[in-house]
Design a protein around this motif. Sequence first.
Motif, PDB file in Angstrom:
ATOM      1  N   CYS A   1      10.328   8.311   2.452  1.00 32.17           N
ATOM      2  CA  CYS A   1       9.000   8.909   2.284  1.00 32.17           C
ATOM      3  C   CYS A   1       8.941  10.269   2.976  1.00 32.17           C
ATOM      4  N   ILE A   2       9.510  10.352   4.144  1.00 31.75           N
ATOM      5  CA  ILE A   2       9.550  11.613   4.885  1.00 31.75           C
ATOM      6  C   ILE A   2      10.405  12.632   4.137  1.00 31.75           C
ATOM      7  N   LEU A   3      11.505  12.181   3.559  1.00 24.89           N
ATOM      8  CA  LEU A   3      12.349  13.072   2.776  1.00 24.89           C
ATOM      9  C   LEU A   3      11.614  13.595   1.544  1.00 24.89           C
ATOM     10  N   TYR A   4      10.814  12.726   0.897  1.00 29.27           N
ATOM     11  CA  TYR A   4      10.021  13.144  -0.262  1.00 29.27           C
ATOM     12  C   TYR A   4       9.082  14.296   0.075  1.00 29.27           C
TER      13      TYR A   4
ATOM     14  N   GLU B   1      -0.097   9.539   3.095  1.00 26.38           N
ATOM     15  CA  GLU B   1      -0.716   8.221   3.252  1.00 26.38           C
ATOM     16  C   GLU B   1       0.342   7.121   3.234  1.00 26.38           C
ATOM     17  N   ALA B   2       1.326   7.256   2.359  1.00 27.74           N
ATOM     18  CA  ALA B   2       2.409   6.270   2.294  1.00 27.74           C
ATOM     19  C   ALA B   2       3.175   6.241   3.612  1.00 27.74           C
TER      20      ALA B   2
ATOM     21  N   ASN C   1       0.831  -1.211   0.000  1.00 25.35           N
ATOM     22  CA  ASN C   1       0.000   0.000   0.000  1.00 25.35           C
ATOM     23  C   ASN C   1       0.864   1.258   0.000  1.00 25.35           C
ATOM     24  N   GLY C   2       1.931   1.235   0.782  1.00 24.55           N
ATOM     25  CA  GLY C   2       2.831   2.386   0.838  1.00 24.55           C
ATOM     26  C   GLY C   2       3.456   2.672  -0.512  1.00 24.55           C
ATOM     27  N   LEU C   3       3.918   1.627  -1.183  1.00 22.61           N
ATOM     28  CA  LEU C   3       4.518   1.812  -2.502  1.00 22.61           C
ATOM     29  C   LEU C   3       3.494   2.352  -3.493  1.00 22.61           C
ATOM     30  N   SER C   4       2.282   1.833  -3.416  1.00 26.61           N
ATOM     31  CA  SER C   4       1.215   2.326  -4.290  1.00 26.61           C
ATOM     32  C   SER C   4       0.968   3.817  -4.060  1.00 26.61           C
TER      33      SER C   4
ATOM     34  N   GLU D   1       1.574   7.244  -6.468  1.00 28.44           N
ATOM     35  CA  GLU D   1       0.508   8.213  -6.706  1.00 28.44           C
ATOM     36  C   GLU D   1       0.851   9.585  -6.103  1.00 28.44           C
ATOM     37  N   ALA D   2       2.063   9.713  -5.555  1.00 28.51           N
ATOM     38  CA  ALA D   2       2.521  10.948  -4.895  1.00 28.51           C
ATOM     39  C   ALA D   2       1.651  11.316  -3.693  1.00 28.51           C
TER      40      ALA D   2
END
Length: 144
Positions: A55-58, A22-23, A10-13, A17-18
Amino acid sequence: MDKINSHLKNGLSKINEAKFNEAEQDYANALMLSEKEYGENHEMTCTIFGYLARCILYQGKTNIALPMFERLVLSFEKIYQDSEKNLKYKTQGKYAAALYELADAYARMERYDEEEATKVRSMMGSLQHTVLCQRMEVGYSSYS
């Protein structure tokens, strides 16, 4: 393990989806489950921790991600050092990736001066050399 994999999928999905908030929640849930099942310093837990940090860095939360990557490098360094000689090559890639992620986080914070760059490059080069020598000793002649 199924719940962990579900959260990772789910996280990768959500990343694709940017939908980084949620990720982040999915990766945090996977991390919590992995820590409970495998412990904090297990390779799986550290890998998930790296996904969460990225993900946090993104999301531009570099000040939060940087210490996470520093911890990730230390965790993979310990896993790598504690690995049996013939298994070191399996953790080498994740350890090198953690070093790369740390360097990237430094660069994003504009804290990546030449001294830090040299230190990270040296660590990565030393790791690669050591693992290549170990592969030769245990009969691994390719990276496949």
